[in-house]
Design a protein around this motif. Sequence first.
Motif, PDB file in Angstrom:
ATOM      1  N   ASP A 552       0.851  -1.232   0.022  1.00  0.00           N
ATOM      2  CA  ASP A 552      -0.049   0.018  -0.005  1.00  0.00           C
ATOM      3  C   ASP A 552       0.711   1.284   0.172  1.00  0.00           C
ATOM      4  OD1 ASP A 552       0.936  -0.265   2.544  1.00  0.00           O
ATOM      5  OD2 ASP A 552      -0.847  -0.335   3.609  1.00  0.00           O
ATOM      6  N   ASN A 553       2.231   1.096  -0.314  1.00  0.00           N
ATOM      7  CA  ASN A 553       3.041   2.413  -0.503  1.00  0.00           C
ATOM      8  C   ASN A 553       2.985   3.219   1.111  1.00  0.00           C
ATOM      9  OD1 ASN A 553       4.061   1.653  -2.814  1.00  0.00           O
ATOM     10  ND2 ASN A 553       2.206   2.934  -3.843  1.00  0.00           N
ATOM     11  N   THR A 554       2.810   2.377   2.051  1.00  0.00           N
ATOM     12  CA  THR A 554       2.818   3.205   3.520  1.00  0.00           C
ATOM     13  C   THR A 554       4.263   3.125   4.041  1.00  0.00           C
ATOM     14  OG1 THR A 554       2.203   1.265   4.848  1.00  0.00           O
ATOM     15  CG2 THR A 554       0.413   2.969   4.016  1.00  0.00           C
ATOM     16  N   LEU A 555       4.849   4.006   4.734  1.00  0.00           N
ATOM     17  CA  LEU A 555       6.191   3.974   5.283  1.00  0.00           C
ATOM     18  C   LEU A 555       6.256   2.799   6.258  1.00  0.00           C
ATOM     19  CD1 LEU A 555       7.583   7.512   5.232  1.00  0.00           C
ATOM     20  CD2 LEU A 555       7.889   5.748   3.930  1.00  0.00           C
ATOM     21  N   ALA A 556       6.953   1.710   6.390  1.00  0.00           N
ATOM     22  CA  ALA A 556       6.980   0.765   7.431  1.00  0.00           C
ATOM     23  C   ALA A 556       8.021   1.223   8.409  1.00  0.00           C
ATOM     24  CB  ALA A 556       7.453  -0.452   6.807  1.00  0.00           C
ATOM     25  N   SER A 557       8.862   2.191   8.181  1.00  0.00           N
ATOM     26  CA  SER A 557       9.917   2.576   8.927  1.00  0.00           C
ATOM     27  C   SER A 557      10.349   4.156   8.472  1.00  0.00           C
ATOM     28  CB  SER A 557      10.882   1.563   9.426  1.00  0.00           C
ATOM     29  OG  SER A 557      11.919   1.469   8.266  1.00  0.00           O
ATOM     30  N   VAL A 558      11.129   4.827   9.384  1.00  0.00           N
ATOM     31  CA  VAL A 558      11.582   5.904   8.953  1.00  0.00           C
ATOM     32  C   VAL A 558      12.704   6.057   9.929  1.00  0.00           C
ATOM     33  CG1 VAL A 558      11.710   8.512   8.999  1.00  0.00           C
ATOM     34  CG2 VAL A 558       9.719   7.339   8.000  1.00  0.00           C
ATOM     35  N   LEU A 559      13.980   5.994   9.446  1.00  0.00           N
ATOM     36  CA  LEU A 559      15.202   6.014  10.431  1.00  0.00           C
ATOM     37  C   LEU A 559      15.399   7.240  11.118  1.00  0.00           C
ATOM     38  CD1 LEU A 559      17.711   4.243  11.224  1.00  0.00           C
ATOM     39  CD2 LEU A 559      19.019   5.080   9.263  1.00  0.00           C
ATOM     40  N   TRP A 560      15.582   7.391  12.420  1.00  0.00           N
ATOM     41  CA  TRP A 560      15.722   8.568  13.071  1.00  0.00           C
ATOM     42  C   TRP A 560      17.134   9.444  12.757  1.00  0.00           C
ATOM     43  CZ3 TRP A 560      12.065   9.808  16.925  1.00  0.00           C
ATOM     44  CH2 TRP A 560      12.470  10.838  17.843  1.00  0.00           C
ATOM     45  N   GLY A 561      16.936  10.424  12.455  1.00  0.00           N
ATOM     46  CA  GLY A 561      18.139  11.269  12.209  1.00  0.00           C
ATOM     47  C   GLY A 561      18.490  11.184  10.605  1.00  0.00           C
ATOM     48  N   SER A 562      17.841  10.424   9.619  1.00  0.00           N
ATOM     49  CA  SER A 562      18.149  10.268   8.437  1.00  0.00           C
ATOM     50  C   SER A 562      17.487  11.509   7.537  1.00  0.00           C
ATOM     51  CB  SER A 562      17.328   8.871   7.890  1.00  0.00           C
ATOM     52  OG  SER A 562      16.062   9.101   7.818  1.00  0.00           O
ATOM     53  N   PRO A 563      17.974  11.603   6.363  1.00  0.00           N
ATOM     54  CA  PRO A 563      17.155  12.766   5.460  1.00  0.00           C
ATOM     55  C   PRO A 563      15.879  12.632   5.625  1.00  0.00           C
ATOM     56  CG  PRO A 563      19.118  11.669   4.289  1.00  0.00           C
ATOM     57  CD  PRO A 563      19.012  10.880   5.575  1.00  0.00           C
TER      58      PRO A 563
END
Length: 645
Positions: A552-563
């Motif tokens: 579904d193109n949802t973000l499974a994760s976002v890396l803290w401090g990443s761009p």
Amino acid sequence: MKKTVLGFVSAIALSVGMMANTAGAQTMAPPDPVIAPPQDIAYPGVLKVSVDATDIDRKIFSVKETVPVSKAGDLVLMLPKWLPGKHSDRSEISKIAGLMVSANGKPLTWVRDQIEVTAFHIDVPEGVTAVDVEFQYLAPTTAAAGRQVVTPDMLNLQFNFASLYPAGYYAKRIPIQATVTFPDGWGYATGLETDSKTGNTVAFKETDYDTLVDSPIFAGRYFKTWDLDPGGPVPVRLNVVADSPEQLEALPAFIDVHKKLVQQAYKLYGSHHYNHYDFLVAASDQLGGIGLEHHRSSENRVEKKYLTEAKVSYSRDLLAHEYTHSWNGKFRRGADLWTPNFQVPMRNSLLWVYEGQTQYWGQVLAARSGLNTKELALQNLALTAASYDNLPGRKWRALQDTTNDPVISARAPQNWTAYQRSEDYYNEGLLIWLDADTLIREKTKGKKSLDVFAHDFFGIQNGEWGEATYTFDDVVKTLNGVYPYDWATFLRTRLDGHGEANNGGAPLDGITRGGYKLVYTDTPSDLYKGVESMRKVTNLNYSIGFSVNNKDNTLASVLWGSPAFDAGLTPGDTLVAINGRTYDNDVMKRAITEAKSGKPIELIVKMDETYRVIKVNYTGGLRYPTLQRVEGTPALLDDILAEKK
């Protein structure tokens, strides 16, 4: 076997209910009645438990139990709560229903304990010599209700949800005899020993309650067993249940690899700690996932084509990991993890040995036996190294504290895992033990290694299968016996620090000392792609800083401090468009590549009913981790992964 119990913690808790007296003061209400703490005395009689496991359509286990009693008064029966291998309170009490208690054919009233809700008080009348108990375990019928333990073609019976046991005794001092009725024609396997079989009903030999809970059952319509050590000191068997009969048509060479796993383990540890060992394996995409250790068996759910698919695109170290636990975790066990029964809380301070070194040996044995190729093992190590070298949570939380995570989160989903940290004692523990192994090999010029530690620490008392507990000092002492060094500081620096020696990154000295270095390329490895496929995600964590659910193109994760994080992206966001086009993962990858020349990355994202335009400042291109050989240095990693002759 004598056990060492440090800082014994009673299971009795005081009520926090408050009572106001006439003067307005408050006093604590004591528990009433009190649950007797476990004592190292024999239970007066043999419990009998019978499980009807034939209602597979409704996924209901029906349990009948007879509990001998020697006196009238308060009998407390409990459902196991603190379960070995789960390292936390993982009781199945919410799925227990229909509890009925009787004696001599007359009903008895039970009352649930208000503090220990897994315990039931029963007032036993004078003259009663046994209490009869009946209840049902209502296994999940949907994934939302919990792990699936019953399918139309197989089941996973665990006695921690299919039996109650009396308070006041060590679990090992409670004799019990189990009987199970299976669906027509189904095969079964377990660490228990069969006494007799009548039709579909199997009576198992009498054992103790601790061993019963440590001996789950896999049963199925499509079932097959292979002898993995013909002529060996004790039987070792591979027992597989499958979703369909063709999935049992194993490649002969792959069975030989499992035979080799047993021999490589024996060469490593120089011992066995069981009178037989049974791998319980479900080749299924329907049974709930599991990898759980037991002393004489292990529960493993693998992909449905595990036995029949020659091409491997992901790591196959699960069986090697759980097998290793027979030595590390079941036989040798951290002193504060050993408990006398299943209601006394465990303490997890040594999980970096219990799980961390097991993770290490599991991957090493998988490579040495051929379950994994050397290349696959190196790719797996690259993924581990990259994950922990890009771990922002290290700044505030030490690895040692993650040994509390089984209690803190019980593997519940987390939105910011890399910042919150999770059970990192597994894989960062692996890196620490690789560091120790290569250090010993380097200092002794290859004459000694961590293999010697494994032999000396886990290989003691060959043939025994009780528990031999240990402390931090015991680990240090054995390491010093292999190679004299300041191992206490070596370990505590890595366990309690925040990566100061590695510029805040992971302990990668084992990789560099092993003749490799962690690098990033613009092409994912076969293992990387295999893991993405298995998890149904596109992982761009090491470049832009997020992973995407493919469905579904949802973000499974976002890396803290990443761009991605700095731009304001959040786990759960839906990626709608990129650079004016409908979002697609391949388009995203091209945009990341084109951004190296300065072309901006502009996303339209949706969270709930809100749309946002997000501009991500990133020019580093696609980055996928791999290990690169450093020419001119000793290839210690190759030596570690090579078959032990």
